[in-house]
Design an enzyme around this catalytic site. Structure first.
Site, PDB file in Angstrom:
ATOM      1  N   SER A   1      34.923  51.941  42.468  1.00 56.84           N
ATOM      2  CA  SER A   1      35.336  51.349  43.745  1.00 56.84           C
ATOM      3  C   SER A   1      35.931  52.425  44.658  1.00 56.84           C
ATOM      4  O   SER A   1      35.273  53.389  44.987  1.00 56.84           O
ATOM      5  CB  SER A   1      36.314  50.200  43.485  1.00 56.84           C
TER       6      SER A   1
ATOM      7  N   ASP B   1      30.056  50.630  41.007  1.00 60.97           N
ATOM      8  CA  ASP B   1      30.092  49.416  41.826  1.00 60.97           C
ATOM      9  C   ASP B   1      30.705  49.594  43.213  1.00 60.97           C
ATOM     10  O   ASP B   1      31.586  48.831  43.619  1.00 60.97           O
ATOM     11  CB  ASP B   1      30.811  48.281  41.079  1.00 60.97           C
TER      12      ASP B   1
ATOM     13  N   HIS C   1      33.454  43.102  38.943  1.00 59.31           N
ATOM     14  CA  HIS C   1      33.540  44.355  39.684  1.00 59.31           C
ATOM     15  C   HIS C   1      33.971  45.529  38.805  1.00 59.31           C
ATOM     16  O   HIS C   1      33.474  46.646  38.954  1.00 59.31           O
ATOM     17  CB  HIS C   1      34.521  44.155  40.843  1.00 59.31           C
TER      18      HIS C   1
END
Length: 394
Positions: free
Chosen positions: A157, A182, A309
């Site tokens: 992230s 991700d 996530h």
């Protein structure tokens, strides 16, 4: 009803041996019922887990000539260094369960960014991508000096954005690979307008660490209870005035930096002169730039199903295997790309034959073309057999 209730009341554990004999042939439907394992109450199920079951040690890295101190967790003794960068609001311990597996074949370092975990800085709210890049480079420099081992940057992230920016700077000569977890520019930029609402809608105060772990799992932010039990405690701080736990990272106060994390990220990712892997959770969400880049074979992409996530937390076994396969596929050893003896021999012969011509433009082009041809002949899987070959050819 009476016969039914009396039958239910005559379970084997409640009947004496004498009473049971006349009913030898009348076996209860519960006779073969397996014993039920003891259930855990909520507070037991969500008790914090010690990171020592996964990482080997922790360390505070004090950056020279500054007041910055970054906390790192390390594991493993051999192989290249898998240097892990967590997402916003997480901590280095989000890689704990994965580190416990990766450390069997590589070294792992996971740092807490400023404003996160146990790190401390003069300005915890300065989450500009430039500052965080400098922090990463400073930690690597302080830990490994002027001769760092081969490093594979792994960023999740927000940490994925930082990893890309560090790699694109080309300030880390020993960088051997880049893994982004991700985060894609297109979807990240589109989601920024909702970020404040997402942050404000999450639970803000917890009476105990156990309740925070429970909430993170039940709300769906993490799907792996064991990983949550290790990582969530390090994302919290105790507020004496409110007598409760709150989030350590004040992300809602860093909005001014969010756009810079992701703007231009796809182009930067493609420009990084090392083998690249993009891991996406659930679905393929490539933007146009990455779609074209993937069609051109500029990076490897894997879509990981049945995960949220935080891929490294939700499915640590699968995540670890993907990292180790990436290292193996690109022949990344402790000192960089491990070139075969056959490659070394052919390359040495070429240099001996062409040494007088290598300094010319024609000689340099022939040199690079030879390396690419040789790479194909000996089965090398990456264009980055020698630093900057791919960049020079393109």
């Amino acid at each position: 009803m009476e016969s039914s209730s009396s039958h239910l009341g005559s379970l084997p554990e409640d009947v004496s041996e004498d009473q049971a004999q006349p009913q030898e042939n009348q076996k209860s439907v519960f006779a073969s019922k397996p014993s039920r394992p003891p259930t855990l109450n909520s507070s037991q199920k969500y008790l914090p887990l010690d990171w020592l079951g996964y990482f080997d040690q922790e360390e505070d890295i004090s950056i020279p000539n500054s007041n910055e101190v970054f906390h790192v967790y390390t594991a493993g003794k051999e192989g290249p260094v898998v240097f892990c960068l967590h997402g916003g609001g997480y901590s280095g311990l989000s890689f704990a369960l994965s580190a416990g597996i990766i450390k069997e074949k590589a070294r792992v370092v996971a740092m807490d960014f400023r404003g996160h975990g146990k790190s401390s800085s003069e300005n915890d709210l300065d989450l500009s991508v430039e500052t965080m890049c400098n922090d990463v480079l400073a930690v690597i420099k302080t830990m490994f000096g002027d001769s760092p081992p081969a490093i594979v940057l792994v960023g999740h992230s927000m940490g994925g954005s930082v990893a890309v920016h560090v790699a694109a700077k080309r300030a880390l000569p020993s960088l051997a690979g880049l893994v982004v977890v991700d985060v894609v520019e297109g979807t990240a930029m589109a989601s920024l307008i909702h970020m404040q609402k997402i942050l404000s809608n999450r639970m803000q105060h917890f009476p105990s660490i156990e309740k925070a772990i429970e909430w993170s799992v039940k709300a769906g932010s993490l799907r792996n209870v064991d990983s949550a039990r290790v990582s969530i405690p390090s994302t919290l701080t105790y507020d004496d005035s409110k007598k409760c736990y709150t989030y350590r990272a004040k992300l809602e106060q860093t909005e001014q930096y969010w756009k810079s994390w992701y703007e231009g990220l796809s182009e930067k990712f493609l420009s990084c002169p090392v083998p690249k892997l993009l891991l996406l959770a659930g679905t393929d969400r490539l933007d146009r730039t990455l779609t074209i880049g993937q069609m051109q074979g500029k990076f490897q992409m894997v879509v990981v199903r049945h995960t949220g996530h935080a891929i490294q937390e939700d499915v640590p076994d699968e995540f670890s295997n993907l990292i180790l396969n990436f290292i193996s596929r690109n022949r990344i050893g402790p000192h960089g790309v491990e070139v075969s003896i056959k490659f070394q021999s052919r390359y040495r012969d070429f240099v001996n034959r062409s040494s007088s011509n290598l300094q010319t433009d024609t000689g340099e082009k022939d040199h690079l073309q030879f390396l690419l041809q040789l790479r194909n002949e000996v089965g090398m899987t990456s264009k980055d057999v020698v630093p900057n070959i791919a960049v020079a050819l393109e």
